[in-house]
Design a protein around this motif. Structure first.
Motif, PDB file in Angstrom:
ATOM      1  N   ILE A  40       0.843  -1.193   0.000  1.00  0.00           N
ATOM      2  CA  ILE A  40       0.000   0.000   0.000  1.00  0.00           C
ATOM      3  C   ILE A  40       0.879   1.244   0.000  1.00  0.00           C
ATOM      4  CG2 ILE A  40      -1.746   1.271   1.332  1.00  0.00           C
ATOM      5  CD1 ILE A  40      -2.621  -1.398   2.499  1.00  0.00           C
ATOM      6  N   THR A  41       0.400   2.303  -0.632  1.00  0.00           N
ATOM      7  CA  THR A  41       1.097   3.589  -0.570  1.00  0.00           C
ATOM      8  C   THR A  41       1.282   3.970   0.891  1.00  0.00           C
ATOM      9  OG1 THR A  41       0.034   4.266  -2.627  1.00  0.00           O
ATOM     10  CG2 THR A  41       1.052   5.999  -1.284  1.00  0.00           C
ATOM     11  N   PRO A  42       2.537   4.174   1.333  1.00  0.00           N
ATOM     12  CA  PRO A  42       2.800   4.403   2.766  1.00  0.00           C
ATOM     13  C   PRO A  42       2.455   5.816   3.234  1.00  0.00           C
ATOM     14  CG  PRO A  42       4.851   4.470   1.548  1.00  0.00           C
ATOM     15  CD  PRO A  42       3.780   4.128   0.550  1.00  0.00           C
ATOM     16  N   THR A  43       1.171   6.122   3.221  1.00  0.00           N
ATOM     17  CA  THR A  43       0.657   7.378   3.752  1.00  0.00           C
ATOM     18  C   THR A  43      -0.608   7.079   4.537  1.00  0.00           C
ATOM     19  OG1 THR A  43      -0.740   7.811   1.825  1.00  0.00           O
ATOM     20  CG2 THR A  43       1.521   8.680   1.753  1.00  0.00           C
ATOM     21  N   ALA A  44      -1.013   8.023   5.379  1.00  0.00           N
ATOM     22  CA  ALA A  44      -2.246   7.837   6.139  1.00  0.00           C
ATOM     23  C   ALA A  44      -3.445   7.697   5.190  1.00  0.00           C
ATOM     24  CB  ALA A  44      -2.450   9.017   7.091  1.00  0.00           C
ATOM     25  N   ASP A  45      -3.474   8.503   4.125  1.00  0.00           N
ATOM     26  CA  ASP A  45      -4.566   8.406   3.151  1.00  0.00           C
ATOM     27  C   ASP A  45      -4.543   7.059   2.443  1.00  0.00           C
ATOM     28  OD1 ASP A  45      -5.552  10.888   3.750  1.00  0.00           O
ATOM     29  OD2 ASP A  45      -4.461  11.911   2.139  1.00  0.00           O
ATOM     30  N   GLY A  46      -3.333   6.577   2.122  1.00  0.00           N
ATOM     31  CA  GLY A  46      -3.218   5.279   1.462  1.00  0.00           C
ATOM     32  C   GLY A  46      -3.750   4.154   2.331  1.00  0.00           C
ATOM     33  N   ILE A  47      -3.434   4.205   3.619  1.00  0.00           N
ATOM     34  CA  ILE A  47      -3.905   3.173   4.555  1.00  0.00           C
ATOM     35  C   ILE A  47      -5.419   3.202   4.662  1.00  0.00           C
ATOM     36  CG2 ILE A  47      -3.911   2.450   6.971  1.00  0.00           C
ATOM     37  CD1 ILE A  47      -1.007   3.484   7.121  1.00  0.00           C
ATOM     38  N   ARG A  48      -5.968   4.402   4.796  1.00  0.00           N
ATOM     39  CA  ARG A  48      -7.424   4.490   4.967  1.00  0.00           C
ATOM     40  C   ARG A  48      -8.169   4.067   3.710  1.00  0.00           C
ATOM     41  NH1 ARG A  48     -11.988   6.695   4.081  1.00  0.00           N
ATOM     42  NH2 ARG A  48     -13.467   7.136   5.750  1.00  0.00           N
ATOM     43  N   THR A  49      -7.687   4.516   2.551  1.00  0.00           N
ATOM     44  CA  THR A  49      -8.390   4.258   1.296  1.00  0.00           C
ATOM     45  C   THR A  49      -8.491   2.773   0.984  1.00  0.00           C
ATOM     46  OG1 THR A  49      -7.675   6.376   0.393  1.00  0.00           O
ATOM     47  CG2 THR A  49      -8.403   4.716  -1.181  1.00  0.00           C
ATOM     48  N   ILE A  50      -7.420   2.044   1.215  1.00  0.00           N
ATOM     49  CA  ILE A  50      -7.392   0.654   0.784  1.00  0.00           C
ATOM     50  C   ILE A  50      -7.857  -0.331   1.858  1.00  0.00           C
ATOM     51  CG2 ILE A  50      -5.036  -0.004   1.435  1.00  0.00           C
ATOM     52  CD1 ILE A  50      -4.873  -1.200  -1.475  1.00  0.00           C
ATOM     53  N   THR A  51      -7.880   0.099   3.110  1.00  0.00           N
ATOM     54  CA  THR A  51      -8.238  -0.846   4.169  1.00  0.00           C
ATOM     55  C   THR A  51      -9.705  -0.826   4.538  1.00  0.00           C
ATOM     56  OG1 THR A  51      -7.662   0.752   5.880  1.00  0.00           O
ATOM     57  CG2 THR A  51      -5.947  -0.788   5.197  1.00  0.00           C
ATOM     58  N   CYS A  52     -10.404   0.259   4.234  1.00  0.00           N
ATOM     59  CA  CYS A  52     -11.806   0.348   4.633  1.00  0.00           C
ATOM     60  C   CYS A  52     -12.669   0.801   3.463  1.00  0.00           C
ATOM     61  CB  CYS A  52     -11.994   1.327   5.796  1.00  0.00           C
ATOM     62  SG  CYS A  52     -11.264   0.769   7.340  1.00  0.00           S
ATOM     63  N   LYS A  53     -13.886   0.326   3.432  1.00  0.00           N
ATOM     64  CA  LYS A  53     -14.849   0.776   2.441  1.00  0.00           C
ATOM     65  C   LYS A  53     -16.233   0.794   3.084  1.00  0.00           C
ATOM     66  CE  LYS A  53     -15.757  -3.809   0.483  1.00  0.00           C
ATOM     67  NZ  LYS A  53     -15.732  -4.648  -0.731  1.00  0.00           N
ATOM     68  N   LEU A  54     -17.123   1.559   2.485  1.00  0.00           N
ATOM     69  CA  LEU A  54     -18.464   1.658   3.029  1.00  0.00           C
ATOM     70  C   LEU A  54     -19.316   0.466   2.621  1.00  0.00           C
ATOM     71  CD1 LEU A  54     -19.268   5.441   2.508  1.00  0.00           C
ATOM     72  CD2 LEU A  54     -18.945   4.262   4.688  1.00  0.00           C
ATOM     73  N   LYS A  55     -20.039  -0.064   3.593  1.00  0.00           N
ATOM     74  CA  LYS A  55     -20.965  -1.161   3.347  1.00  0.00           C
ATOM     75  C   LYS A  55     -22.300  -0.550   2.906  1.00  0.00           C
ATOM     76  CE  LYS A  55     -22.272  -5.422   5.761  1.00  0.00           C
ATOM     77  NZ  LYS A  55     -22.266  -6.057   7.090  1.00  0.00           N
ATOM     78  N   PRO A  56     -22.746  -0.842   1.711  1.00  0.00           N
ATOM     79  CA  PRO A  56     -23.915  -0.143   1.153  1.00  0.00           C
ATOM     80  C   PRO A  56     -25.163  -0.238   2.023  1.00  0.00           C
ATOM     81  CG  PRO A  56     -22.872  -1.556  -0.497  1.00  0.00           C
ATOM     82  CD  PRO A  56     -22.221  -1.861   0.810  1.00  0.00           C
ATOM     83  N   GLN A  57     -25.384  -1.383   2.657  1.00  0.00           N
ATOM     84  CA  GLN A  57     -26.638  -1.595   3.367  1.00  0.00           C
ATOM     85  C   GLN A  57     -26.830  -0.627   4.535  1.00  0.00           C
ATOM     86  OE1 GLN A  57     -24.419  -3.879   2.639  1.00  0.00           O
ATOM     87  NE2 GLN A  57     -25.381  -5.572   1.514  1.00  0.00           N
ATOM     88  N   ASP A  58     -25.781  -0.451   5.328  1.00  0.00           N
ATOM     89  CA  ASP A  58     -25.941   0.350   6.543  1.00  0.00           C
ATOM     90  C   ASP A  58     -24.896   1.445   6.688  1.00  0.00           C
ATOM     91  OD1 ASP A  58     -23.783  -1.256   6.966  1.00  0.00           O
ATOM     92  OD2 ASP A  58     -24.697  -2.426   8.582  1.00  0.00           O
ATOM     93  N   ASN A  59     -24.178   1.747   5.597  1.00  0.00           N
ATOM     94  CA  ASN A  59     -23.195   2.828   5.613  1.00  0.00           C
ATOM     95  C   ASN A  59     -22.109   2.621   6.654  1.00  0.00           C
ATOM     96  OD1 ASN A  59     -22.520   5.148   4.151  1.00  0.00           O
ATOM     97  ND2 ASN A  59     -23.082   6.454   5.880  1.00  0.00           N
ATOM     98  N   GLU A  60     -21.830   1.375   6.983  1.00  0.00           N
ATOM     99  CA  GLU A  60     -20.814   1.057   7.986  1.00  0.00           C
ATOM    100  C   GLU A  60     -19.471   0.793   7.309  1.00  0.00           C
ATOM    101  OE1 GLU A  60     -19.701  -2.383  11.292  1.00  0.00           O
ATOM    102  OE2 GLU A  60     -21.576  -2.488  10.166  1.00  0.00           O
TER     103      GLU A  60
END
Length: 326
Positions: free
Chosen positions: A117-137
């Protein structure tokens, strides 16, 4: 007196140099081909070097674990959005920044296909988490994120491991992988929701696993005005200490009240000190001394003992005895 990890690290390096000199001496003689026990003994010592100190960071949902880590290391590195299904984070020291993600909750270490992963805080957040469509979690698309970062607090072998939610909810894989390696626990308790049922169950579970080196970190201590009087504040602190001592053998010195957001704000503004103590300088200092005194000194004693055994084995042989200076 050795009471800091830096001093322990220096002593281990001196033992390492002595071990390397012994190995060089053995290999320079025909003794090495015939007397393998000495080589094996020195190799056993070599495997003892570079011991990592695993600090598990745990706490119930909304206890502020990621904010705690960011403030502890002095950098907004981990995402702080609330998520019950985030990845495990491992933070190691590295001269160069590197982030590796391991996909699949049930993937075993040997079968993981790593993703860099791109070694930045934004890189970590972007690739490790995504929104779950059903409940926005926010949900994790990876099981584990291993981060190598040039942080002074990690230089002496500390590895920070943060698990999402409670360890009781993470499954046996987490227990099997980390619990046997754990040297200390930083347990985050939300100062506005003291000792929930989940907290009590989690702390008892740590004790059941034989883990009693628990440092209690009370988070969200940003609003002193909530206390109507100094006496009320003292009662609050006494209650927390009494509860913490129920599950930890470290005593009241292992209870720390911190303000993560104030610490992060001051860290991001170079040279600016917070108006009042955030609790983190004391927490870092305590963890350093506790790990040195309760773990590293015993480890160094074992290393010195093994080194002495290597020398004794070499002295017992007429050929090698001449190679060892008194």
């Amino acid at each position: 007196m050795i009471d800091t990890l830096a001093q322990c690290w220096d002593m281990e390096w001196n033992i390492k140099k002595a071990e390397q000199e012994l190995l060089r001496t053995v290999r320079m003689t025909s003794y090495a081909a015939e007397k393998r026990p000495v080589i094996q003994q020195v190799q056993r010592l070599d495997k003892m070097m570079g011991r990592e100190l695993v600090v598990l960071i745990s706490g119930s949902y909304e206890s502020g674990k990621n904010s705690l880590i960011n403030a502890f290391i002095g950098e907004e590195l981990l995402p702080c959005e609330l998520s019950k299904t985030g990845p495990i984070y491992e933070l190691h020291y590295g001269k160069e920044k590197k982030v590796i993600a391991y996909p699949g909750k049930n993937a075993q270490r040997a079968n993981d296909t790593p993703v860099y992963i791109t070694p930045t805080a934004d890189g970590i957040r972007t690739i490790t988490c995504k929104l779950k469509p059903q409940d926005n979690e926010l949900v994790s698309v990876y099981r584990k994120i291993v981060i190598y970062w040039p942080l002074d607090i990690l230089k002496c072998g500390i590895v920070l491991v943060e698990i999402p939610g409670l360890i009781l909810d993470c499954g046996n894989d987490v227990v099997k992988e980390y619990i046997p390696l754990t040297d200390a626990v930083l347990y985050a308790v939300n100062g506005r929701k003291l000792y929930s049922k989940g907290d009590i169950e989690e702390l008892r579970e740590f004790n059941n696993f034989g883990i009693n080196n628990i440092i209690t970190v009370i988070t969200c201590c940003d609003i002193p005005a909530e206390f109507e009087s100094e006496q009320e504040k003292i009662k609050f602190e006494q209650y927390v200490i009494q509860k913490a001592e129920t599950y930890s053998v470290l005593g009241k010195d292992a209870v720390h009240f911190v303000s993560s957001h104030r610490e992060i704000r001051s860290s991001l503004k170079t040279g600016e000190k917070p108006m009042s103590s955030t609790g983190f300088p004391e927490l870092r200092s305590y963890l350093n001394r506790m790990l040195a005194c309760r773990h590293m000194i015993l480890h160094l004693n074992n290393c010195v003992k093994t080194l002495a055994e290597c020398i004794d084995v070499m002295k017992s042989d007429p050929v090698m005895e001449k190679c060892i200076e008194p």
